[in-house]
Design a protein around this motif. Sequence first.
Motif, PDB file in Angstrom:
ATOM      1  N   THR A  27       1.002  20.638  30.851  1.00 41.87           N
ATOM      2  CA  THR A  27       0.745  19.430  30.277  1.00 41.87           C
ATOM      3  C   THR A  27       2.015  18.624  30.206  1.00 41.87           C
ATOM      4  O   THR A  27       3.122  19.306  29.684  1.00 41.87           O
ATOM      5  CB  THR A  27       0.063  19.683  28.763  1.00 41.87           C
ATOM      6  OG1 THR A  27      -1.228  20.069  28.940  1.00 41.87           O
ATOM      7  CG2 THR A  27      -0.185  18.118  28.056  1.00 41.87           C
ATOM      8  N   THR A  29       4.023  14.913  29.143  1.00 46.61           N
ATOM      9  CA  THR A  29       3.903  13.485  28.201  1.00 46.61           C
ATOM     10  C   THR A  29       5.158  12.801  28.610  1.00 46.61           C
ATOM     11  O   THR A  29       6.347  13.182  29.063  1.00 46.61           O
ATOM     12  CB  THR A  29       4.121  14.047  26.764  1.00 46.61           C
ATOM     13  OG1 THR A  29       5.161  14.743  26.551  1.00 46.61           O
ATOM     14  CG2 THR A  29       3.013  14.856  26.177  1.00 46.61           C
ATOM     15  N   ARG A  30       4.807  11.590  28.453  1.00 46.00           N
ATOM     16  CA  ARG A  30       5.854  10.500  28.531  1.00 46.00           C
ATOM     17  C   ARG A  30       5.853   9.600  27.388  1.00 46.00           C
ATOM     18  O   ARG A  30       4.732   9.100  27.513  1.00 46.00           O
ATOM     19  CB  ARG A  30       5.647   9.761  29.991  1.00 46.00           C
ATOM     20  CG  ARG A  30       6.620   8.456  30.328  1.00 46.00           C
ATOM     21  CD  ARG A  30       6.283   8.109  31.534  1.00 46.00           C
ATOM     22  NE  ARG A  30       5.973   8.986  32.745  1.00 46.00           N
ATOM     23  CZ  ARG A  30       4.876   8.842  33.622  1.00 46.00           C
ATOM     24  NH1 ARG A  30       4.073   7.725  33.514  1.00 46.00           N
ATOM     25  NH2 ARG A  30       4.890   9.771  34.550  1.00 46.00           N
ATOM     26  N   THR A  31       6.833   8.952  27.061  1.00 47.44           N
ATOM     27  CA  THR A  31       6.746   7.970  26.230  1.00 47.44           C
ATOM     28  C   THR A  31       6.920   6.615  26.700  1.00 47.44           C
ATOM     29  O   THR A  31       7.700   6.329  27.542  1.00 47.44           O
ATOM     30  CB  THR A  31       7.981   8.080  25.002  1.00 47.44           C
ATOM     31  OG1 THR A  31       7.773   9.458  24.491  1.00 47.44           O
ATOM     32  CG2 THR A  31       7.735   7.078  23.969  1.00 47.44           C
ATOM     33  N   ALA A  52       5.910   2.480  20.663  1.00 46.39           N
ATOM     34  CA  ALA A  52       5.706   3.464  21.707  1.00 46.39           C
ATOM     35  C   ALA A  52       4.546   4.414  21.547  1.00 46.39           C
ATOM     36  O   ALA A  52       4.002   4.629  20.510  1.00 46.39           O
ATOM     37  CB  ALA A  52       7.148   4.535  21.557  1.00 46.39           C
ATOM     38  N   SER A  53       4.111   4.686  22.957  1.00 46.06           N
ATOM     39  CA  SER A  53       2.980   5.304  22.814  1.00 46.06           C
ATOM     40  C   SER A  53       3.019   6.624  23.782  1.00 46.06           C
ATOM     41  O   SER A  53       3.957   6.411  24.402  1.00 46.06           O
ATOM     42  CB  SER A  53       1.704   4.781  23.128  1.00 46.06           C
ATOM     43  OG  SER A  53       1.708   4.043  24.351  1.00 46.06           O
ATOM     44  N   ALA A  54       2.464   7.487  23.585  1.00 44.27           N
ATOM     45  CA  ALA A  54       2.419   8.896  24.565  1.00 44.27           C
ATOM     46  C   ALA A  54       1.430   8.553  25.674  1.00 44.27           C
ATOM     47  O   ALA A  54       0.148   8.651  25.210  1.00 44.27           O
ATOM     48  CB  ALA A  54       2.404  10.213  23.901  1.00 44.27           C
ATOM     49  N   LEU A  55       2.056   8.812  26.808  1.00 44.56           N
ATOM     50  CA  LEU A  55       0.868   9.115  28.184  1.00 44.56           C
ATOM     51  C   LEU A  55       0.867  10.725  28.184  1.00 44.56           C
ATOM     52  O   LEU A  55       1.982  11.126  28.464  1.00 44.56           O
ATOM     53  CB  LEU A  55       1.765   8.291  29.113  1.00 44.56           C
ATOM     54  CG  LEU A  55       0.817   8.625  30.581  1.00 44.56           C
ATOM     55  CD1 LEU A  55      -0.566   7.926  30.613  1.00 44.56           C
ATOM     56  CD2 LEU A  55       1.735   8.234  31.501  1.00 44.56           C
ATOM     57  N   THR A  56      -0.419  11.035  28.398  1.00 43.32           N
ATOM     58  CA  THR A  56      -0.282  12.498  28.525  1.00 43.32           C
ATOM     59  C   THR A  56      -1.061  13.043  29.995  1.00 43.32           C
ATOM     60  O   THR A  56      -2.062  12.161  30.245  1.00 43.32           O
ATOM     61  CB  THR A  56      -1.133  13.300  27.502  1.00 43.32           C
ATOM     62  OG1 THR A  56      -0.657  13.003  26.252  1.00 43.32           O
ATOM     63  CG2 THR A  56      -1.324  14.590  27.796  1.00 43.32           C
ATOM     64  N   ASP A  98      10.408  13.025  31.564  1.00 43.83           N
ATOM     65  CA  ASP A  98       9.039  13.455  30.825  1.00 43.83           C
ATOM     66  C   ASP A  98       9.202  14.890  30.546  1.00 43.83           C
ATOM     67  O   ASP A  98      10.265  15.581  30.846  1.00 43.83           O
ATOM     68  CB  ASP A  98       8.007  13.575  32.141  1.00 43.83           C
ATOM     69  CG  ASP A  98       7.409  12.160  32.507  1.00 43.83           C
ATOM     70  OD1 ASP A  98       7.841  11.058  32.025  1.00 43.83           O
ATOM     71  OD2 ASP A  98       6.634  12.047  33.435  1.00 43.83           O
ATOM     72  N   LYS A  99       8.283  15.002  29.612  1.00 44.47           N
ATOM     73  CA  LYS A  99       8.461  16.464  28.974  1.00 44.47           C
ATOM     74  C   LYS A  99       7.140  17.259  29.919  1.00 44.47           C
ATOM     75  O   LYS A  99       6.077  16.814  29.531  1.00 44.47           O
ATOM     76  CB  LYS A  99       8.167  16.465  27.508  1.00 44.47           C
ATOM     77  CG  LYS A  99       9.176  15.630  26.729  1.00 44.47           C
ATOM     78  CD  LYS A  99      10.547  16.250  26.843  1.00 44.47           C
ATOM     79  CE  LYS A  99      11.477  15.517  25.976  1.00 44.47           C
ATOM     80  NZ  LYS A  99      12.195  14.426  26.687  1.00 44.47           N
ATOM     81  N   ARG A 104      12.434  19.394  30.283  1.00 47.61           N
ATOM     82  CA  ARG A 104      12.516  18.068  30.528  1.00 47.61           C
ATOM     83  C   ARG A 104      12.523  17.891  32.123  1.00 47.61           C
ATOM     84  O   ARG A 104      13.248  18.673  32.831  1.00 47.61           O
ATOM     85  CB  ARG A 104      13.796  17.507  29.962  1.00 47.61           C
ATOM     86  CG  ARG A 104      13.865  16.166  30.020  1.00 47.61           C
ATOM     87  CD  ARG A 104      15.179  15.570  29.422  1.00 47.61           C
ATOM     88  NE  ARG A 104      16.505  16.432  29.673  1.00 47.61           N
ATOM     89  CZ  ARG A 104      17.173  16.205  30.894  1.00 47.61           C
ATOM     90  NH1 ARG A 104      17.075  14.996  31.546  1.00 47.61           N
ATOM     91  NH2 ARG A 104      18.300  16.613  31.282  1.00 47.61           N
TER      92      ARG A 104
END
Length: 124
Positions: A27, A29-31, A52-56, A98-99, A104
Amino acid sequence: MGLRDDIQADLAEAFDDDLSDAVTAFTGTRTVASDTDSGIDDWMLPPGEPSASALTYTGRGVFDKKFYEDKESATIQITDVLLTCLQSEITETPYFDDKINDYRVVTVTPDPANTSYDIQLRQV
């Protein structure tokens, strides 16, 4: 069906059969900055700080901890990991910083046929 589709189908089949014990789901995630919290166009409101929102996104691939042995570069650390994943099985293109699974993203390199990504990951 083109050559790219054939390669992706063959690799997906290998991920399902021959490489199934090495393939791991991940999985990412990107802010991302968002102009509004609600998604509604609030053009009449005064400008403020973007929220900010997280895109997964998800996918599956092979994590290779021997990445540093294959490369001679100052940009690769001994703890870096190489993730190889199919472009057709990832729901979003990964970007720098991204994580992914507690790592990272350092670099994202598509293969010449644009069927997979080699993603250099670094421990967070």
